[in-house]
Scaffold this active site. Structure first.
Site, PDB file in Angstrom:
ATOM      1  N   GLU A 168       0.792  -1.239   0.000  1.00 28.00           N
ATOM      2  CA  GLU A 168       0.000   0.000   0.000  1.00 28.00           C
ATOM      3  C   GLU A 168       0.822   1.286   0.000  1.00 28.00           C
ATOM      4  O   GLU A 168       0.611   2.166   0.832  1.00 28.00           O
ATOM      5  CB  GLU A 168      -0.950  -0.001   1.214  1.00 28.00           C
ATOM      6  CG  GLU A 168      -1.871  -1.203   1.227  1.00 28.00           C
ATOM      7  CD  GLU A 168      -2.847  -1.197   2.415  1.00 28.00           C
ATOM      8  OE1 GLU A 168      -2.694  -0.360   3.324  1.00 28.00           O
ATOM      9  OE2 GLU A 168      -3.753  -2.038   2.422  1.00 28.00           O
TER      10      GLU A 168
ATOM     11  N   ASN B 156       2.041  -5.303  -3.126  1.00 26.69           N
ATOM     12  CA  ASN B 156       0.632  -5.588  -2.832  1.00 26.69           C
ATOM     13  C   ASN B 156      -0.121  -4.280  -2.560  1.00 26.69           C
ATOM     14  O   ASN B 156       0.382  -3.405  -1.840  1.00 26.69           O
ATOM     15  CB  ASN B 156       0.597  -6.478  -1.565  1.00 26.69           C
ATOM     16  CG  ASN B 156      -0.739  -7.125  -1.298  1.00 26.69           C
ATOM     17  OD1 ASN B 156      -1.276  -7.816  -2.159  1.00 26.69           O
ATOM     18  ND2 ASN B 156      -1.278  -6.905  -0.099  1.00 26.69           N
TER      19      ASN B 156
ATOM     20  N   HIS C 240     -10.481  -5.899  -2.430  1.00 25.78           N
ATOM     21  CA  HIS C 240     -11.543  -5.622  -1.452  1.00 25.78           C
ATOM     22  C   HIS C 240     -12.637  -4.870  -2.207  1.00 25.78           C
ATOM     23  O   HIS C 240     -12.514  -3.672  -2.455  1.00 25.78           O
ATOM     24  CB  HIS C 240     -11.010  -4.759  -0.297  1.00 25.78           C
ATOM     25  CG  HIS C 240      -9.971  -5.421   0.532  1.00 25.78           C
ATOM     26  ND1 HIS C 240     -10.255  -6.513   1.331  1.00 25.78           N
ATOM     27  CD2 HIS C 240      -8.655  -5.160   0.717  1.00 25.78           C
ATOM     28  CE1 HIS C 240      -9.141  -6.881   1.965  1.00 25.78           C
ATOM     29  NE2 HIS C 240      -8.158  -6.086   1.604  1.00 25.78           N
TER      30      HIS C 240
ATOM     31  N   GLU D 162      -6.427 -10.582  -1.143  1.00 27.42           N
ATOM     32  CA  GLU D 162      -7.209 -10.353   0.083  1.00 27.42           C
ATOM     33  C   GLU D 162      -8.685 -10.214  -0.255  1.00 27.42           C
ATOM     34  O   GLU D 162      -9.366  -9.312   0.241  1.00 27.42           O
ATOM     35  CB  GLU D 162      -6.732  -9.074   0.800  1.00 27.42           C
ATOM     36  CG  GLU D 162      -5.249  -9.059   1.100  1.00 27.42           C
ATOM     37  CD  GLU D 162      -4.791  -7.810   1.860  1.00 27.42           C
ATOM     38  OE1 GLU D 162      -5.653  -7.031   2.343  1.00 27.42           O
ATOM     39  OE2 GLU D 162      -3.577  -7.613   1.973  1.00 27.42           O
TER      40      GLU D 162
ATOM     41  N   ASP E 205     -12.461  -9.896  -0.613  1.00 30.54           N
ATOM     42  CA  ASP E 205     -13.775  -9.902   0.048  1.00 30.54           C
ATOM     43  C   ASP E 205     -14.682  -8.960  -0.716  1.00 30.54           C
ATOM     44  O   ASP E 205     -14.207  -8.026  -1.369  1.00 30.54           O
ATOM     45  CB  ASP E 205     -13.718  -9.612   1.558  1.00 30.54           C
ATOM     46  CG  ASP E 205     -12.921  -8.387   1.952  1.00 30.54           C
ATOM     47  OD1 ASP E 205     -12.727  -7.476   1.124  1.00 30.54           O
ATOM     48  OD2 ASP E 205     -12.507  -8.328   3.130  1.00 30.54           O
TER      49      ASP E 205
HETATM   50  C1  XIL Z   1      -6.325  -6.125   8.355  1.00 31.28           C
HETATM   51  C2  XIL Z   1      -6.717  -7.279   9.267  1.00 31.28           C
HETATM   52  O1  XIL Z   1      -7.671  -8.066   8.592  1.00 31.28           O
HETATM   53  C3  XIL Z   1      -7.271  -6.755  10.563  1.00 31.28           C
HETATM   54  O2  XIL Z   1      -7.449  -7.825  11.490  1.00 31.28           O
HETATM   55  C4  XIL Z   1      -6.317  -5.706  11.170  1.00 31.28           C
HETATM   56  O3  XIL Z   1      -6.937  -5.141  12.320  1.00 31.28           O
HETATM   57  C5  XIL Z   1      -5.997  -4.627  10.173  1.00 31.28           C
HETATM   58  O4  XIL Z   1      -5.456  -5.226   9.004  1.00 31.28           O
HETATM   59  N1  XIL Z   1      -4.933  -4.467   3.747  1.00 31.28           N
HETATM   60  C6  XIL Z   1      -3.977  -5.370   4.174  1.00 31.28           C
HETATM   61  C7  XIL Z   1      -4.272  -6.258   5.338  1.00 31.28           C
HETATM   62  O5  XIL Z   1      -2.933  -5.504   3.531  1.00 31.28           O
HETATM   63  O6  XIL Z   1      -3.113  -6.537   6.094  1.00 31.28           O
HETATM   64  C8  XIL Z   1      -5.345  -5.673   6.211  1.00 31.28           C
HETATM   65  O7  XIL Z   1      -5.660  -6.638   7.223  1.00 31.28           O
HETATM   66  C9  XIL Z   1      -6.560  -5.296   5.410  1.00 31.28           C
HETATM   67  C10 XIL Z   1      -6.210  -4.240   4.387  1.00 31.28           C
END
Ligand code: XIL
Length: 297
Positions: free
Chosen positions: A127, A167, A204, A233, A235
């Site tokens: 990020e 990422n 996401h 990741e 969702d």
């Molecule tokens: C999130 C986790 O799911 C949570 O449990 C934590 O509180 C915060 O981080 N981008 C990422 C992940 O790269 O590491 C993040 O994970 C979600 C957003």
């Protein structure tokens, strides 16, 4: 095939999930995770605040718990993450400039040294871009614009066996500033020989019934630079079946899309748990989105 992992394996891909060490005592959770997936990402346990709470003092206990759980079941592991503006150890807040740069280098060497030869991928940098495609202002960015390539060069030397990924989120839509900013960085790294092997698109997604514009074009465009791509990741708000099916199909259509990871097992395990974004409901039952993904694999 009757599981996500086995279905993905038919085309040489993996299907993964994020796992939280604190849930490994929950048998419903471990039964589903152990059955369906063949790649594991630690949801928080390999992040800098956990792995190096004090300078030079490393703690791999929860990360190793997840690593051992996964590898005892024949699964592979993605490392997540080494350099990020968030979830930093508090002591990184007390240093800057060359001291912070050195701390980042030492951190990468320490954590990658511990897991040397054991992981399939590392999210080296997470990020680092703004929505408009410029670099995100952070304490790491303030150490100099070359911090990302220094992180990747350090990582390659620390463990030449693992694939090194950049990422990020909101890089799924091809006509978006941030996507283009990341694309230009990968293109630049490739042209100058900075070691990078993969781009992770967090994926996401929020609402709507269609994918962000030209999602597959984004995947194939990154891949054409000579890197693997992965959905790291995933969702989707309310588990839209069309979006879940579409993102799976987009990956399947791109030969260098190596796998898909969802960001948790059941809705109740999700960091966005009030948005019901995953493939299993709180009771551990398969949702309609599960079927749409399995059918697309
Ligand atoms: C999130 C986790 O799911 C949570 O449990 C934590 O509180 C915060 O981080 N981008 C990422 C992940 O790269 O590491 C993040 O994970 C979600 C957003």
């Amino acid at each position: 095939a009757s599981t996500l992992g086995a279905a993905a394996a038919q085309s040489g891909r993996y299907f993964g999930t994020a796992v939280a060490a604190g849930r490994l005592g929950d048998s419903t959770y471990t039964t589903i995770a152990g059955r369906e997936f063949n790649m594991i990402t630690a949801e928080n346990e390999m992040k800098p605040d956990t792995t190096e709470p004090q300078r030079g003092v490393f703690n791999f206990s929860s990360g190793d718990q997840i690593y051992n759980w996964a590898t005892q079941r024949g699964m592979k592991v993605r490392g997540h993450t080494l350099a990020w503006h968030s979830q930093q150890p508090s002591w990184w807040g007390g240093i800057s400039g060359s001291a912070l740069r050195q701390a980042m280098i030492d951190h990468i060497n320490g954590v990658m040294g511990h897991y040397k030869g054991k992981l399939a991928y590392w999210d080296v940098v997470n990020e680092a871009f703004n929505e408009d495609g410029s670099r995100r202002q952070s304490n790491l960015q303030a150490t100099g614009n070359d911090w990302i390539e220094v992180a990747f060069r350090t990582a390659r030397n620390a463990d030449p066996s693992v694939k090194l990924c950049y990422n990020d989120y909101n890089i799924e839509n091809w006509s978006y500033g941030k996507t283009q900013g990341v694309y230009r960085m990968i293109q630049d790294f490739k042209s100058r020989g900075v070691p990078i092997d993969c781009v992770g698109l967090q994926t996401h997604f929020t609402g709507g019934s269609s994918l962000p514009g030209n999602f597959q074009t984004t995947l194939s465009s990154f891949a054409a630079l000579g890197v693997d791509v992965a959905l790291t990741e995933v969702d989707v708000t309310n588990s839209s079946t069309s979006q879940y099916g579409g993102l799976t199909q987009a990956c399947m259509n791109v030969p260098r899309c190596v796998g898909i990871t969802v960001w948790g097992v059941r809705d109740s395990d999700s960091w966005r748990s009030n948005e019901s974004p995953l493939l299993f409901d709180g009771g551990g039952n398969k949702k309609a989105a599960y079927t749409s993904v399995l059918n697309a694999l």
